[in-house]
Design a protein around this motif. Structure first.
Motif, PDB file in Angstrom:
ATOM      1  N   VAL A  46       0.869  -1.187   0.000  1.00 35.75           N
ATOM      2  CA  VAL A  46       0.000   0.000   0.000  1.00 35.75           C
ATOM      3  C   VAL A  46       0.901   1.231   0.000  1.00 35.75           C
ATOM      4  CG1 VAL A  46      -1.765   1.285   1.266  1.00 35.75           C
ATOM      5  CG2 VAL A  46      -1.750  -1.219   1.318  1.00 35.75           C
ATOM      6  N   PRO A  47       0.799   2.085  -1.042  1.00 33.79           N
ATOM      7  CA  PRO A  47       1.661   3.278  -1.066  1.00 33.79           C
ATOM      8  C   PRO A  47       1.384   4.184   0.133  1.00 33.79           C
ATOM      9  CG  PRO A  47       0.570   2.939  -3.185  1.00 33.79           C
ATOM     10  CD  PRO A  47      -0.077   2.017  -2.213  1.00 33.79           C
ATOM     11  N   ALA A  48       2.356   5.043   0.450  1.00 31.32           N
ATOM     12  CA  ALA A  48       2.158   6.010   1.535  1.00 31.32           C
ATOM     13  C   ALA A  48       1.009   6.955   1.181  1.00 31.32           C
ATOM     14  CB  ALA A  48       3.435   6.795   1.768  1.00 31.32           C
ATOM     15  N   ILE A  49       0.991   7.384  -0.089  1.00 33.89           N
ATOM     16  CA  ILE A  49      -0.078   8.279  -0.570  1.00 33.89           C
ATOM     17  C   ILE A  49      -0.478   7.848  -1.966  1.00 33.89           C
ATOM     18  CG2 ILE A  49      -0.791  10.680  -0.914  1.00 33.89           C
ATOM     19  CD1 ILE A  49       1.894  11.424   0.275  1.00 33.89           C
ATOM     20  N   THR A  50      -1.762   7.926  -2.230  1.00 33.57           N
ATOM     21  CA  THR A  50      -2.289   7.590  -3.548  1.00 33.57           C
ATOM     22  C   THR A  50      -3.266   8.676  -3.980  1.00 33.57           C
ATOM     23  OG1 THR A  50      -2.256   5.274  -2.840  1.00 33.57           O
ATOM     24  CG2 THR A  50      -3.425   5.755  -4.873  1.00 33.57           C
ATOM     25  N   ALA A  51      -3.143   9.116  -5.220  1.00 33.73           N
ATOM     26  CA  ALA A  51      -4.136  10.032  -5.804  1.00 33.73           C
ATOM     27  C   ALA A  51      -4.782   9.309  -6.980  1.00 33.73           C
ATOM     28  CB  ALA A  51      -3.468  11.311  -6.287  1.00 33.73           C
ATOM     29  N   ARG A  52      -6.112   9.370  -7.051  1.00 32.32           N
ATOM     30  CA  ARG A  52      -6.835   8.733  -8.148  1.00 32.32           C
ATOM     31  C   ARG A  52      -7.820   9.732  -8.767  1.00 32.32           C
ATOM     32  NH1 ARG A  52      -3.301   6.095  -8.331  1.00 32.32           N
ATOM     33  NH2 ARG A  52      -2.982   3.874  -7.970  1.00 32.32           N
ATOM     34  N   ALA A 102      -6.764  23.653 -12.149  1.00 28.69           N
ATOM     35  CA  ALA A 102      -5.396  23.517 -11.624  1.00 28.69           C
ATOM     36  C   ALA A 102      -4.896  22.084 -11.736  1.00 28.69           C
ATOM     37  CB  ALA A 102      -5.354  23.989 -10.178  1.00 28.69           C
ATOM     38  N   LEU A 103      -5.778  21.117 -11.506  1.00 31.79           N
ATOM     39  CA  LEU A 103      -5.417  19.707 -11.649  1.00 31.79           C
ATOM     40  C   LEU A 103      -6.465  19.034 -12.525  1.00 31.79           C
ATOM     41  CD1 LEU A 103      -4.463  18.791  -7.943  1.00 31.79           C
ATOM     42  CD2 LEU A 103      -2.889  19.308  -9.838  1.00 31.79           C
ATOM     43  N   GLY A 104      -5.999  18.277 -13.512  1.00 28.74           N
ATOM     44  CA  GLY A 104      -6.931  17.718 -14.496  1.00 28.74           C
ATOM     45  C   GLY A 104      -6.981  16.211 -14.504  1.00 28.74           C
ATOM     46  N   GLY A 105      -7.177  15.590 -13.351  1.00 27.22           N
ATOM     47  CA  GLY A 105      -7.283  14.132 -13.305  1.00 27.22           C
ATOM     48  C   GLY A 105      -5.926  13.487 -13.062  1.00 27.22           C
ATOM     49  N   VAL A 106      -5.417  13.640 -11.848  1.00 27.28           N
ATOM     50  CA  VAL A 106      -4.071  13.148 -11.516  1.00 27.28           C
ATOM     51  C   VAL A 106      -4.150  11.766 -10.872  1.00 27.28           C
ATOM     52  CG1 VAL A 106      -2.073  13.521 -10.013  1.00 27.28           C
ATOM     53  CG2 VAL A 106      -3.069  15.443 -11.272  1.00 27.28           C
ATOM     54  N   ASP A 107      -3.408  10.824 -11.441  1.00 25.68           N
ATOM     55  CA  ASP A 107      -3.230   9.490 -10.852  1.00 25.68           C
ATOM     56  C   ASP A 107      -1.754   9.338 -10.511  1.00 25.68           C
ATOM     57  OD1 ASP A 107      -5.862   8.255 -11.180  1.00 25.68           O
ATOM     58  OD2 ASP A 107      -5.469   8.370 -13.329  1.00 25.68           O
ATOM     59  N   VAL A 108      -1.441   9.179  -9.241  1.00 22.58           N
ATOM     60  CA  VAL A 108      -0.026   9.010  -8.873  1.00 22.58           C
ATOM     61  C   VAL A 108       0.068   8.327  -7.508  1.00 22.58           C
ATOM     62  CG1 VAL A 108       0.159  11.311  -7.787  1.00 22.58           C
ATOM     63  CG2 VAL A 108       2.208  10.215  -8.746  1.00 22.58           C
ATOM     64  N   ASP A 109       1.104   7.513  -7.345  1.00 21.87           N
ATOM     65  CA  ASP A 109       1.376   6.853  -6.061  1.00 21.87           C
ATOM     66  C   ASP A 109       2.722   7.336  -5.534  1.00 21.87           C
ATOM     67  OD1 ASP A 109      -0.855   5.380  -6.588  1.00 21.87           O
ATOM     68  OD2 ASP A 109       0.197   3.507  -7.040  1.00 21.87           O
ATOM     69  N   PHE A 110       2.828   7.410  -4.217  1.00 19.58           N
ATOM     70  CA  PHE A 110       4.098   7.740  -3.573  1.00 19.58           C
ATOM     71  C   PHE A 110       4.447   6.606  -2.623  1.00 19.58           C
ATOM     72  CE2 PHE A 110       2.230  11.681  -4.950  1.00 19.58           C
ATOM     73  CZ  PHE A 110       3.305  12.365  -5.492  1.00 19.58           C
ATOM     74  N   GLY A 111       5.560   5.908  -2.924  1.00 19.55           N
ATOM     75  CA  GLY A 111       5.941   4.735  -2.140  1.00 19.55           C
ATOM     76  C   GLY A 111       6.406   5.085  -0.745  1.00 19.55           C
ATOM     77  N   ARG A 112       6.230   4.141   0.153  1.00 19.32           N
ATOM     78  CA  ARG A 112       6.709   4.314   1.532  1.00 19.32           C
ATOM     79  C   ARG A 112       8.235   4.299   1.570  1.00 19.32           C
ATOM     80  NH1 ARG A 112       2.583   2.893   5.332  1.00 19.32           N
ATOM     81  NH2 ARG A 112       0.750   2.174   4.187  1.00 19.32           N
ATOM     82  N   GLU A 113       8.764   5.019   2.547  1.00 25.78           N
ATOM     83  CA  GLU A 113      10.216   5.036   2.790  1.00 25.78           C
ATOM     84  C   GLU A 113      10.986   5.463   1.544  1.00 25.78           C
ATOM     85  OE1 GLU A 113      11.657   1.570   4.877  1.00 25.78           O
ATOM     86  OE2 GLU A 113       9.699   1.229   5.780  1.00 25.78           O
ATOM     87  N   ARG A 114      10.382   6.381   0.786  1.00 27.33           N
ATOM     88  CA  ARG A 114      11.072   6.915  -0.385  1.00 27.33           C
ATOM     89  C   ARG A 114      11.016   8.433  -0.342  1.00 27.33           C
ATOM     90  NH1 ARG A 114      10.257   4.671  -6.120  1.00 27.33           N
ATOM     91  NH2 ARG A 114      12.458   5.141  -6.238  1.00 27.33           N
TER      92      ARG A 114
END
Length: 265
Positions: free
Chosen positions: A12-18, A33-45
């Motif tokens: 499970v990523p630290a943060i997820t945007a869908r 300002a934001l047009g449909g952002v999908d991104v994950d941020f891994g833990r301990e990175r």
């Protein structure tokens, strides 16, 4: 430190945007300002978010950190959906699970360095273990500065107090918004090194917004954003790879690289 004994939660990523969108204004003054952002941020990175001026990088960070509401889509901190929480729950979550380091140090002038770094935990009715406190203060080189007021500290020392304040509660994620923006290159290098060390040695997760290719080169990964959308990413970024990617996105506001590249690593 953080002993991660289980293997599955790391998935499970630290943060997820869908599908995150953010719209300001209405009618003719509408800004997407934001047009449909999908991104994950891994833990301990250590991840940097970069993009040209007006690309939406600060808006994205504010939405990820629960400082701003989204117009659409979902944001998760671990398994918790931020976009479902009310104001009170969000305030509590930010206090307990998120750390912040801003360009402005945001220290209270009447409090000592020690009092400033402990303030958020005090407000939350908790305190760090003495061992963790000693470790953070030692790593940040603040042992002899604990009783100093902010005006008695250099900019770099003030930012180190701000980094300590973010690290002490051992949050799930630290968000850093242009953390070296007000610092000279030497102090900036120290602060970036400390953020990187906190990721590698204490398992912290750091997400940093920056426009500086040198700062971005300290990260494990750079997420590129342009016109409110994810425009790519760079693994193991270097100053040159970041400059190349930013120029390709049409960025004309790159930090003055020659002035700081001597301070690398």
């Amino acid at each position: 430190m953080h002993a991660h004994t289980t293997t599955e939660p790391a998935a499970v990523p630290a943060i997820t945007a869908r599908g995150v969108t953010k719209v300001y204004g209405t009618g003719e003054t509408t800004v997407h300002a934001l047009g449909g952002v999908d991104v994950d941020f891994g833990r301990e990175r250590f991840t940097a978010i970069m993009g040209p001026s007006g690309s939406g990088k600060s808006t994205l960070m504010h939405c990820l950190a629960g400082l701003d509401t989204v117009s659409g889509g979902q944001v998760f901190l671990g398994d918790t959906e931020l976009t479902k929480l009310g104001d009170t729950e969000l305030t509590e979550l930010r206090r307990e699970r998120i750390g912040f380091v801003f360009q402005a140090f945001n220290l209270l002038p009447v409090l000592t360095a020690r009092e400033n770094m402990l303030l958020p935990m005090k407000l939350a009715g908790s305190e760090p273990s003495p061992e963790w406190m000693d470790e953070v203060i030692g790593k940040l080189g603040l042992s002899k500065r604990l009783d100093h007021l902010p005006h008695e500290l250099s900019g770099g020392q003030q930012q180190r107090v701000a980094v300590a304040r973010a690290l002490l509660p051992q949050p799930d994620v630290i968000f850093a918004d242009e953390p070296t923006g007000n610092l000279d290159s030497r102090s900036g290098t120290e602060v970036l090194g400390l953020l990187r060390t906190s990721v590698r040695e204490t398992g912290q997760t750091v997400v940093m917004v920056t426009h500086d290719p040198v700062a971005a080169s300290y990260a494990d990964r750079v997420v590129l954003i342009a016109d409110g959308r994810i425009a790519g990413e760079i693994d193991h970024p270097t100053v040159d790879s970041v400059i190349g990617a930013m120029r390709a996105l049409g960025a004309d506001d790159l930090a003055d690289v020659p002035a700081v590249s001597g301070a690398l690593r």
